[in-house]
Write an enzyme that holds these catalytic residues in place. Structure first.
Site, PDB file in Angstrom:
ATOM      1  N   TYR A  90       9.242  75.811 -68.330  1.00  0.00           N
ATOM      2  CA  TYR A  90       8.944  74.415 -68.614  1.00  0.00           C
ATOM      3  C   TYR A  90       9.559  73.886 -69.896  1.00  0.00           C
ATOM      4  O   TYR A  90      10.049  72.779 -69.949  1.00  0.00           O
ATOM      5  CB  TYR A  90       7.422  74.196 -68.663  1.00  0.00           C
TER       6      TYR A  90
ATOM      7  N   GLU B  49       1.898  83.745 -63.281  1.00  0.00           N
ATOM      8  CA  GLU B  49       1.740  83.567 -64.714  1.00  0.00           C
ATOM      9  C   GLU B  49       0.661  84.420 -65.368  1.00  0.00           C
ATOM     10  O   GLU B  49      -0.401  83.915 -65.773  1.00  0.00           O
ATOM     11  CB  GLU B  49       1.488  82.091 -65.050  1.00  0.00           C
TER      12      GLU B  49
ATOM     13  N   ARG C  97       6.848  76.971 -51.855  1.00  0.00           N
ATOM     14  CA  ARG C  97       6.007  77.995 -52.476  1.00  0.00           C
ATOM     15  C   ARG C  97       4.585  77.470 -52.553  1.00  0.00           C
ATOM     16  O   ARG C  97       4.349  76.394 -53.106  1.00  0.00           O
ATOM     17  CB  ARG C  97       6.524  78.324 -53.877  1.00  0.00           C
TER      18      ARG C  97
ATOM     19  N   GLU D 216       8.841  77.759 -60.658  1.00  0.00           N
ATOM     20  CA  GLU D 216       8.272  76.477 -61.089  1.00  0.00           C
ATOM     21  C   GLU D 216       9.122  75.900 -62.199  1.00  0.00           C
ATOM     22  O   GLU D 216       9.601  76.642 -63.063  1.00  0.00           O
ATOM     23  CB  GLU D 216       6.850  76.616 -61.666  1.00  0.00           C
TER      24      GLU D 216
ATOM     25  N   HIS E 180      -3.076  82.625 -57.576  1.00  0.00           N
ATOM     26  CA  HIS E 180      -2.755  81.538 -58.510  1.00  0.00           C
ATOM     27  C   HIS E 180      -4.079  81.069 -59.132  1.00  0.00           C
ATOM     28  O   HIS E 180      -4.544  79.967 -58.892  1.00  0.00           O
ATOM     29  CB  HIS E 180      -2.008  80.410 -57.793  1.00  0.00           C
TER      30      HIS E 180
HETATM   31  C1  PNW Z   1       1.853  76.216 -64.709  1.00  0.00           C
HETATM   32  N1  PNW Z   1       2.699  76.292 -71.098  1.00  0.00           N
HETATM   33  O1  PNW Z   1       1.028  76.397 -65.831  1.00  0.00           O
HETATM   34  C2  PNW Z   1       1.015  76.572 -63.493  1.00  0.00           C
HETATM   35  O2  PNW Z   1       1.560  77.625 -62.751  1.00  0.00           O
HETATM   36  C3  PNW Z   1       0.703  75.407 -62.608  1.00  0.00           C
HETATM   37  O3  PNW Z   1      -0.413  75.698 -61.814  1.00  0.00           O
HETATM   38  C4  PNW Z   1       0.507  74.165 -63.455  1.00  0.00           C
HETATM   39  O4  PNW Z   1       0.012  73.078 -62.733  1.00  0.00           O
HETATM   40  C5  PNW Z   1       1.845  73.840 -64.072  1.00  0.00           C
HETATM   41  O5  PNW Z   1       2.389  74.952 -64.759  1.00  0.00           O
HETATM   42  C6  PNW Z   1       1.813  72.643 -65.017  1.00  0.00           C
HETATM   43  O6  PNW Z   1       0.937  72.876 -66.077  1.00  0.00           O
HETATM   44  C7  PNW Z   1       1.510  76.343 -67.113  1.00  0.00           C
HETATM   45  O7  PNW Z   1       1.850  76.066 -72.013  1.00  0.00           O
HETATM   46  C8  PNW Z   1       0.606  76.033 -68.118  1.00  0.00           C
HETATM   47  O8  PNW Z   1       3.887  76.471 -71.401  1.00  0.00           O
HETATM   48  C9  PNW Z   1       0.992  76.027 -69.433  1.00  0.00           C
HETATM   49  C10 PNW Z   1       2.299  76.319 -69.758  1.00  0.00           C
HETATM   50  C11 PNW Z   1       3.220  76.622 -68.770  1.00  0.00           C
HETATM   51  C12 PNW Z   1       2.811  76.623 -67.435  1.00  0.00           C
END
Ligand code: PNW
Length: 506
Positions: free
Chosen positions: A330, A186, A96, A398, A141
């Protein structure tokens, strides 16, 4: 009779074996993910136009933790063949990545297409296809063309047309070979962090309405791109078009009724705002949430709700407008109706939610302050979405873990995290979640937005002090490769040597 038993055992082996526990189906898509601004570099090469991350990091460098930027990043623009070699080393089914809007349309609008940009992505896609690696393409993105931002970006309702025009250029040029398109990555991070706060470009910090104007226009822009694909491209190209939403888990901190309500409102605000209009049978923004924002707005003296509602016609246009639900997952937080509240701006999205957040100390910490290993969070999130939205096709687009830049190659905490995720994925499959694939974030270290190069998410380490941007596999890369190849989670496996090879067939 004996034969029958053996046959049925063999059939059962497809999804479970006694020695190794459950297995992933053969057609489950394993991959990794990246994004253009985070890896490509070549920020002004071969006709690329300026985007909001170029602009912000150049004019306002102190907003980035190490004052760095993505001018060169991992230099994937020049190293893309090495990147594909890494995908082959890992034995990936899929990759991706996102396309840079201003590499394709330097001014943002479709009057001028940059042939060098089209050529770069053609070369990249063709090289991946040589090795049977399925491309998943994200259109947006976070790298808004600066010229469009100056016209309001996602706060301008005309954005929906600019995005549709950009999507058309992508479908026309790449849709013969790319069969999986993701419109936005996102919405919550784009709209809340970028428009409603100062946590991502364009750091508008328009707390009262920024998140909500963006939310409406983004969802509408997604639906326009989806319908364009559906009407004009699907019949000849036969692909799919969906959206990726970040879905972290928000559980109640106690089993009181108030905390249950608070956790529900938090889910609606963080991802229901974007998922409900598209994936619910009812359509539009989540009811309790829009009611709450309308009431607060009235009490605050606004003549109309700070959340712009959809018309019935818009609701119908958006409802069901996605072939799959991409989930970035995450971590988790525990939510309280009354405790753990921090001061927030009024009026704001956070004040509208009005809940407290709690993170137990016992959850293992990553380098990123928001990222903890929360037990079962992936399983909880996916099974909740399954019930709420009638089990659409899901991809995890992701999931990953950060370490600090000086950590090196021995990333045992990342291995623990990935194994826990894999267990959750298997449990989801057992429970009938319509989950078709999993993309690890990330193939390699890259520009981690406001954290610059301090926090690293890569299965491969990148040496950013080396002009060649040399990539070296971490221990987790070997473990992920082992899972992808054997289709089960082997807790005893660790690489004996750190020498990576390309196995046959890839
Ligand atoms: C994602 N949270 O961002 C993005 O899609 C990526 O580009 C980034 O590098 C990756 O996660 C790691 O940060 C996030 O606060 C930013 O839960 C913040 C959160 C989740 C995803």
């Amino acid at each position: 009779m004996k034969l029958l038993v053996i046959l049925s055992l063999a059939a059962a082996c497809h999804c479970s074996t006694s020695k190794h526990g459950r297995r992933f189906p053969d057609d489950f898509l394993f991959g990794t993910a990246t994004a253009a601004y985070q890896v490509e570099g070549a920020w002004n090469k071969d006709g690329k136009g300026e985007n909001i991350w170029d602009h912000m990091t150049h004019t306002n460098p102190t907003v980035i933790r190490d004052q760095s930027n993505g001018d060169i990043a991992a230099d994937s623009y020049h190293n893309y063949k090495r990147d594909i070699e890494m995908m082959r080393e890992l034995g990936l089914d899929a990759y991706r990545f996102s396309m840079s809007w201003t590499r394709i349309l330097p001014s943002g609008m479709a009057n001028e297409v940059n042939p060098a940009g089209i050529e770069f992505y053609n070369n990249f896609i063709n090289e991946m296809l040589k090795y049977n690696i399925t491309p998943l393409v994200t259109l947006y993105h976070w790298d808004m063309p600066q010229k469009l931002q100056e016209l309001g970006g996602l706060a301008n309702p005309l954005f929906t047309g600019w995005f549709e025009d950009y999507a058309r250029v992508i479908f026309e040029n790449f849709g013969d070979r790319v069969k999986m398109f993701i419109t936005f990555n996102e919405p919550r991070e784009i709209c809340y962090q970028g428009y409603g706060a100062d946590l991502k470009a364009p750091i508008l910090n328009s707390t009262a309405v920024g998140t909500y104007l963006c939310a409406k226009n983004l969802v509408m822009a997604h639906a326009r791109a989806y319908h364009l694909y559906d009407k004009e491209f699907r019949a000849t190209q036969g692909g799919q078009c969906g959206i990726t939403i970040s879905v972290n888990w928000f559980g109640p901190v106690t089993d009181s009724a108030e905390d249950a309500v608070a956790a529900e409102i938090k889910k609606q605000g963080e991802w229901g705002l974007y998922a409900h209009p598209i994936f619910s049978s009812e359509g539009g923004f989540p009811k309790e949430l829009s009611q709450r924002i309308a009431e607060k707005s009235a009490a605050q003296g606004y003549r109309r709700s700070r959340l712009p509602e959809f018309s019935e016609e818009e609701k119908a246009f958006i409802r069901g407008a996605s072939d799959f639900f991409g989930v970035n997952h995450y971590t988790a937080k525990l939510i309280s109706a009354t405790k753990f509240k921090k001061p927030v701006p009024v009026p704001s999205f956070l004040d509208d939610m009005d809940v407290g957040e709690f993170i137990p100390d016992r959850w293992m910490s990553a380098a990123s302050e928001w990222l903890k290993l929360a037990p079962n969070s992936l399983y909880n999130a996916l099974t909740y979405l399954k019930e709420k939205y009638n089990n659409p096709v899901f991809y995890i687009t992701e999931n990953g873990w950060s370490t600090f830049k000086d950590r090196g190659l021995h990333d045992y905490d990342r291995i623990i995290y990935y194994r826990a995720s894999m267990e959750s994925v298997l449990k989801c499959l057992d429970d009938g979640v319509n989950l078709k694939g999993y993309m690890a974030w990330s193939l390699m270290d890259n520009f981690e937005w406001m954290q610059g190069y301090v926090e690293r998410f890569g299965l491969y380490q990148v040496d950013f002090s080396d002009p060649a941007r040399t990539r070296t596999p971490r221990k987790s890369a070997f473990v992920y490769k082992h899972i992808v190849k054997h289709r089960y989670v082997d807790y005893e496996y660790l690489p004996e040597s750190m020498t990576m090879t390309i196995d046959d067939g890839h």
